[in-house]
Design a protein around this motif. Structure first.
Motif, mmCIF file in Angstrom:
data_model
loop_
_atom_site.group_PDB
_atom_site.id
_atom_site.type_symbol
_atom_site.label_atom_id
_atom_site.label_comp_id
_atom_site.label_asym_id
_atom_site.label_seq_id
_atom_site.Cartn_x
_atom_site.Cartn_y
_atom_site.Cartn_z
ATOM 1 N N CYS A 199 41.659 48.958 56.751
ATOM 2 C CA CYS A 199 40.229 49.373 56.557
ATOM 3 C C CYS A 199 39.924 49.188 55.066
ATOM 4 O O CYS A 199 38.691 49.739 54.706
ATOM 5 C CB CYS A 199 40.584 50.726 56.738
ATOM 6 N N TYR A 200 40.478 48.185 54.108
ATOM 7 C CA TYR A 200 40.163 48.427 52.803
ATOM 8 C C TYR A 200 39.906 46.608 52.506
ATOM 9 O O TYR A 200 40.608 45.977 53.019
ATOM 10 C CB TYR A 200 41.027 48.772 51.819
ATOM 11 N N ILE A 201 38.783 46.666 51.748
ATOM 12 C CA ILE A 201 38.313 45.232 51.188
ATOM 13 C C ILE A 201 38.760 45.158 49.736
ATOM 14 O O ILE A 201 38.096 46.099 49.013
ATOM 15 C CB ILE A 201 37.234 44.902 51.734
ATOM 16 N N MET A 202 39.401 44.206 49.348
ATOM 17 C CA MET A 202 39.561 43.982 47.871
ATOM 18 C C MET A 202 38.757 42.966 47.399
ATOM 19 O O MET A 202 38.729 41.730 47.865
ATOM 20 C CB MET A 202 40.830 43.738 47.366
ATOM 21 N N ASN A 203 37.786 43.134 46.487
ATOM 22 C CA ASN A 203 36.691 41.847 45.880
ATOM 23 C C ASN A 203 37.057 41.771 44.470
ATOM 24 O O ASN A 203 37.217 42.829 43.631
ATOM 25 C CB ASN A 203 35.369 42.277 46.309
ATOM 26 N N SER A 204 36.920 40.456 43.978
ATOM 27 C CA SER A 204 36.954 40.306 42.551
ATOM 28 C C SER A 204 35.663 40.580 41.894
ATOM 29 O O SER A 204 34.504 40.258 42.488
ATOM 30 C CB SER A 204 37.298 38.656 42.205
ATOM 31 N N VAL A 205 35.493 41.468 40.948
ATOM 32 C CA VAL A 205 34.484 41.706 40.457
ATOM 33 C C VAL A 205 34.081 40.844 39.391
ATOM 34 O O VAL A 205 32.911 40.343 39.329
ATOM 35 C CB VAL A 205 34.314 43.285 39.777
ATOM 36 N N LYS A 206 34.644 40.697 38.238
ATOM 37 C CA LYS A 206 34.500 39.714 37.071
ATOM 38 C C LYS A 206 35.646 39.388 36.410
ATOM 39 O O LYS A 206 36.723 40.192 36.308
ATOM 40 C CB LYS A 206 33.528 40.307 36.383
ATOM 41 N N LYS A 207 35.727 38.730 35.429
ATOM 42 C CA LYS A 207 36.892 38.417 34.405
ATOM 43 C C LYS A 207 36.054 38.948 33.236
ATOM 44 O O LYS A 207 35.069 38.917 32.762
ATOM 45 C CB LYS A 207 37.137 36.963 34.130
ATOM 46 N N SER A 208 37.025 39.760 32.507
ATOM 47 C CA SER A 208 36.888 40.344 31.322
ATOM 48 C C SER A 208 37.947 40.191 30.456
ATOM 49 O O SER A 208 39.056 40.200 30.571
ATOM 50 C CB SER A 208 36.402 41.802 31.478
ATOM 51 N N GLY A 209 37.536 40.522 29.120
ATOM 52 C CA GLY A 209 38.394 40.631 27.921
ATOM 53 C C GLY A 209 39.066 39.545 27.183
ATOM 54 O O GLY A 209 38.694 38.484 27.696
ATOM 55 N N ILE A 210 39.829 39.808 26.386
ATOM 56 C CA ILE A 210 40.166 38.488 25.553
ATOM 57 C C ILE A 210 41.377 37.853 26.444
ATOM 58 O O ILE A 210 41.316 36.644 26.233
ATOM 59 C CB ILE A 210 41.009 39.144 24.367
ATOM 60 N N PHE A 211 41.712 38.431 27.408
ATOM 61 C CA PHE A 211 42.904 37.541 28.224
ATOM 62 C C PHE A 211 42.464 37.249 29.594
ATOM 63 O O PHE A 211 43.021 36.621 30.424
ATOM 64 C CB PHE A 211 44.172 38.465 28.261
ATOM 65 N N MET A 212 41.085 37.396 29.720
ATOM 66 C CA MET A 212 40.462 36.783 30.882
ATOM 67 C C MET A 212 41.107 37.528 32.085
ATOM 68 O O MET A 212 41.173 36.889 33.038
ATOM 69 C CB MET A 212 40.285 35.293 30.986
ATOM 70 N N SER A 213 41.121 38.830 32.121
ATOM 71 C CA SER A 213 41.859 39.308 33.429
ATOM 72 C C SER A 213 40.933 39.860 34.268
ATOM 73 O O SER A 213 39.789 39.896 33.880
ATOM 74 C CB SER A 213 42.695 40.451 33.104
ATOM 75 N N LYS A 214 41.261 39.531 35.622
ATOM 76 C CA LYS A 214 40.507 40.039 36.661
ATOM 77 C C LYS A 214 40.274 41.315 36.894
ATOM 78 O O LYS A 214 41.338 42.004 37.027
ATOM 79 C CB LYS A 214 40.713 39.117 38.022
ATOM 80 N N LEU A 215 39.042 41.743 37.375
ATOM 81 C CA LEU A 215 38.836 43.140 37.837
ATOM 82 C C LEU A 215 38.490 43.126 39.250
ATOM 83 O O LEU A 215 37.758 42.359 39.891
ATOM 84 C CB LEU A 215 37.648 44.061 37.123
ATOM 85 N N TYR A 216 39.209 44.118 39.823
ATOM 86 C CA TYR A 216 39.035 44.033 41.504
ATOM 87 C C TYR A 216 38.116 45.363 42.048
ATOM 88 O O TYR A 216 38.609 46.341 41.313
ATOM 89 C CB TYR A 216 40.292 43.860 42.319
ATOM 90 N N LEU A 217 37.589 45.306 42.832
ATOM 91 C CA LEU A 217 36.887 46.547 43.414
ATOM 92 C C LEU A 217 37.443 46.749 44.858
ATOM 93 O O LEU A 217 37.498 45.854 45.720
ATOM 94 C CB LEU A 217 35.495 46.555 43.552
ATOM 95 N N VAL A 218 38.145 47.923 45.140
ATOM 96 C CA VAL A 218 38.669 48.009 46.573
ATOM 97 C C VAL A 218 37.474 49.143 47.267
ATOM 98 O O VAL A 218 37.242 50.260 46.630
ATOM 99 C CB VAL A 218 40.189 48.611 46.656
ATOM 100 N N GLU A 219 37.193 48.815 48.239
ATOM 101 C CA GLU A 219 36.321 49.551 48.924
ATOM 102 C C GLU A 219 36.729 49.681 50.565
ATOM 103 O O GLU A 219 37.484 48.912 51.263
ATOM 104 C CB GLU A 219 34.966 48.891 49.304
#
Length: 139
Positions: free
Chosen positions: A107-127
């Motif tokens: 029932c949950y979807i995980m989407n990549s939101v953006k790359k951020s920070g000095i290490f270019m880590s990915k942020l994910y949004l779970v809806e």
């Protein structure tokens, strides 16, 4: 008790799987097995005979559960490799619990939101998804 504390204190045993059974629940489970066979008024001879019947009944339940686990096929819902593996290693009842949780996880979807920070880590949004029938079903 202090010497064997690693066997019964939660802080020491939390890394060991126990199927959410605590010492108290194990005792309650054992007591409930004997409840229908032994009463306060039961004499010693009758207690021994009835205790043997209770143990035989419990043994037969375990044999049946083992047979069911080995022989009866489980109905797969998602047909994923994870679900298939769980159907092979879990008992029938535990597989039902696993399958219910697995269905909830769809029932949950995980989407990549953006790359951020000095290490270019990915942020994910779970809806929570609303399109799937599984997401509207009460478990």
């Amino acid at each position: 008790m202090y010497v064997i504390r690693t066997q019964w204190i939660g802080a020491y045993t939390k890394q060991h799987f126990s199927a959410v059974m605590t010492t108290t629940s194990r005792n309650e489970s054992t007591n409930s097995c004997f409840d229908e066979y032994v009463q306060l008024s039961t004499g010693l001879k009758e207690f021994i005979e009835n205790s043997q019947k209770a143990l035989e009944t419990q043994y037969l339940k375990e044999v049946k559960a083992d047979y069911d686990m080995e022989q009866l096929e489980r109905r797969l819902v998602l047909h994923s490799s994870l679900e298939m593996h769980a159907s092979e290693i879990y008992t029938k009842e535990m597989f039902k619990h696993f399958q219910k949780e697995l269905m909830k996880s769809t029932c949950y979807i995980m989407n990549s939101v953006k790359k951020s920070g000095i290490f270019m880590s990915k942020l994910y949004l779970v809806e929570k998804a609303t399109v799937s029938k599984n997401c509207r079903r009460k478990y």
